[in-house]
Design a protein around this motif. Structure first.
Motif, PDB file in Angstrom:
ATOM      1  N   LEU A 252     -11.142  -6.064   6.279  1.00  0.00           N
ATOM      2  CA  LEU A 252     -11.094  -5.198   7.472  1.00  0.00           C
ATOM      3  C   LEU A 252     -11.145  -6.065   8.727  1.00  0.00           C
ATOM      4  N   ASP A 253     -12.075  -6.986   8.712  1.00  0.00           N
ATOM      5  CA  ASP A 253     -12.267  -7.833   9.878  1.00  0.00           C
ATOM      6  C   ASP A 253     -11.043  -8.701  10.166  1.00  0.00           C
ATOM      7  N   GLU A 254     -10.313  -9.028   9.103  1.00  0.00           N
ATOM      8  CA  GLU A 254      -9.098  -9.830   9.256  1.00  0.00           C
ATOM      9  C   GLU A 254      -7.885  -8.967   9.586  1.00  0.00           C
ATOM     10  N   GLY A 255      -8.081  -7.642   9.639  1.00  0.00           N
ATOM     11  CA  GLY A 255      -6.950  -6.735   9.888  1.00  0.00           C
ATOM     12  C   GLY A 255      -5.997  -6.675   8.707  1.00  0.00           C
ATOM     13  N   ARG A 256      -6.494  -6.961   7.500  1.00  0.00           N
ATOM     14  CA  ARG A 256      -5.603  -7.036   6.331  1.00  0.00           C
ATOM     15  C   ARG A 256      -6.032  -6.119   5.193  1.00  0.00           C
ATOM     16  N   LEU A 257      -6.903  -5.164   5.488  1.00  0.00           N
ATOM     17  CA  LEU A 257      -7.233  -4.205   4.431  1.00  0.00           C
ATOM     18  C   LEU A 257      -6.162  -3.113   4.460  1.00  0.00           C
ATOM     19  N   GLY A 258      -5.294  -3.152   3.477  1.00  0.00           N
ATOM     20  CA  GLY A 258      -4.179  -2.207   3.466  1.00  0.00           C
ATOM     21  C   GLY A 258      -4.563  -0.865   2.883  1.00  0.00           C
ATOM     22  N   GLY A 259      -5.344  -0.898   1.821  1.00  0.00           N
ATOM     23  CA  GLY A 259      -5.691   0.377   1.206  1.00  0.00           C
ATOM     24  C   GLY A 259      -6.436   0.198  -0.098  1.00  0.00           C
ATOM     25  N   PHE A 260      -6.618   1.329  -0.755  1.00  0.00           N
ATOM     26  CA  PHE A 260      -7.396   1.361  -1.998  1.00  0.00           C
ATOM     27  C   PHE A 260      -6.641   2.040  -3.115  1.00  0.00           C
ATOM     28  N   HIS A 261      -6.943   1.606  -4.308  1.00  0.00           N
ATOM     29  CA  HIS A 261      -6.684   2.388  -5.502  1.00  0.00           C
ATOM     30  C   HIS A 261      -8.062   2.696  -6.043  1.00  0.00           C
ATOM     31  N   PHE A 262      -8.510   3.928  -5.845  1.00  0.00           N
ATOM     32  CA  PHE A 262      -9.838   4.301  -6.321  1.00  0.00           C
ATOM     33  C   PHE A 262      -9.815   4.658  -7.801  1.00  0.00           C
ATOM     34  N   ASN A 263     -10.867   4.301  -8.453  1.00  0.00           N
ATOM     35  CA  ASN A 263     -11.153   4.667  -9.840  1.00  0.00           C
ATOM     36  C   ASN A 263     -12.543   4.098 -10.084  1.00  0.00           C
TER      37      ASN A 263
END
Ligand code: PSV
Ligand code: MN
Length: 410
Positions: A252-263
């Motif tokens: 997040l801090d790097e601006g690179r958290l694109g998303g999740f696959h939750f399970n």
């Protein structure tokens, strides 16, 4: 059995939270705005390598997968997006499918190319030693970018099974460079409004080395590509003990958290129902996301479920996961941030941890009940019950019978 007085429970909780200085109406607004995509492949028949247990009523085609996904949205109000997997969902005209989705109150979400199931990919796709296989993989991914344009999806979600099974089998550095090249070709062909999500996984199906094995490797590829390439965190894709919330905060801090696959995982990539095994971990992930939202750096994160169940009713299972995600988000939203900041400042370890624990221990069901009432959902107190009592599963079992399409494309 006594009926829960949800209204009364809600007012008690609301008063308690407001006494603590929490702005409850803004928490409710955030919960209403929560969005989580569900995967088309999660509604179809699936199994393990030991067999597929077909369920009566499983969808027979992609339209029926969307019909089922629309039920998960109908009872939760937070899941209008449906991720597709190509070619598992191919065969229909994409514009018509997009229109059909709209008519059901949902839409096509992330587009997932499949560069792992064809025989040619047994030694890899973008990392393959053979140029013609790499070319085929790039061409397929570009075809998916074209589908994104047709259906208006902003997300290209990439997962690669690439890796080797034995020491000495492959030139690891050469494979890395092949990857960089292939990804760059795709990235260059993408539009400004399209984001490339790169997923990592430590092992399986490759059991010696996987070409994109962890978040650091995915992140390195993204940095070489450009700002529209981001890392996708699948909760099942970590070695035991990995601190996923730390990875989330860092990206997040790097601006690179694109998303999740939750399970959820107990052992490896188990694809268990989200929140089934470790709800505290999910809460801790959400506390980082909420902190990121407050700092204005988590607006673009794509929330998706990646689960494919063998035995449970798929729709009810998806609703269970959505409810778990809603509860985790609600608990993270009611963390007393002001007190937490004071405790951190005073280096009060116990105080800070107790603030997390108090939020996690709060029964947020009255809060989400209120949100679901405002959204006018069929069973605001219990979406799983609402779906199970709706008769949808029984009606589809009658109508569709056994012998649906498999989530693995078979
Ligand atoms: C691989 O384990 C994975 O998590 C990837 O996201 C795939 O696209 C998905 O599962 C379906 O196989
Ligand atoms: Mn995944």
């Amino acid at each position: 059995m006594t009926q829960t007085n949800w209204e009364g429970e809600y007012h008690l909780l609301q008063r308690r939270l407001e006494d603590e200085g929490i702005d409850v109406s803004s928490v409710e607004e955030r919960l209403k705005a929560q969005r989580v995509e569900t995967p088309s492949w999660g509604y179809a028949d699936s199994g393990t390598r030991f067999g597929v247990f077909r369920q009566p009523g499983a969808p027979r085609n992609v339209r029926q997968k969307f019909e089922d996904a629309a039920q998960a949205h109908r009872f939760t109000g937070i899941a209008p997006g449906v991720a597709v997997h190509i070619p598992w969902d191919a065969g229909e005209d994409w514009s018509e499918l997009a229109q059909y989705a709209t008519s059901l109150g949902v839409h096509i979400g992330a587009v997932n190319p499949n560069v792992f199931q064809d025989y040619e990919y047994r030694f890899g796709s973008l990392a393959n030693e053979k140029a013609e296989v790499r070319k085929k993989a790039v061409a397929h991914i570009l075809e998916c970018v074209e589908i994104m344009r047709t259906v208006g999806s902003p997300l290209l979600s990439l997962w690669f099974a690439d890796g080797t099974n034995f020491p000495g089998q492959g030139d690891i550095r050469a494979r890395k460079r092949h990857f960089q090249e292939g990804l760059a070709e795709v990235y260059a062909a993408m539009d400004d409004g399209q984001t490339m999500l790169i997923e990592y996984k430590p092992f399986e199906p490759a059991f010696y080395h996987t070409d994109i094995a962890d978040w650091g490797m995915a992140y390195a590829f993204c940095r070489h590509l450009g700002p529209r390439a981001k890392v996708l965190v699948d909760l099942g894709h970590h070695l035991p003990g990995a601190n996923i919330e730390h990875i989330v905060a860092f990206l997040l801090d790097e601006g690179r958290l694109g998303g999740f696959h939750f399970n959820n995982r107990k052992y490896a990539d188990d694809d268990l129902t989200t929140g089934a095994i470790n709800p505290y971990e999910l809460f801790l992930i959400y506390t980082e996301l909420v902190a990121g939202e407050r700092d204005g750096i988590a607006g673009d994160v794509a929330y998706m479920i990646d689960e494919s169940h063998t035995l449970k009713n798929k729709i009810a299972e998806m609703i269970q996961s959505l409810v778990a995600l809603q509860a985790s988000y609600a608990k993270a939203l009611i963390v007393n941030r002001a007190k937490l900041a004071e405790a951190r400042d005073a280096q009060d370890l116990i105080g800070a941890e107790e603030i997390y624990k108090a939020a996690f221990a709060t029964d947020v069901r009255p809060l989400v009940w209120k949100v679901r009432c405002d959204l006018d959902l069929p069973d605001p107190a219990d979406p799983v019950r609402g779906f199970r009592q709706s008769g949808y599963a029984e009606a589809k079992a009658q109508e569709r019978g056994v012998g649906g399409t498999s989530g693995l494309g078979a």
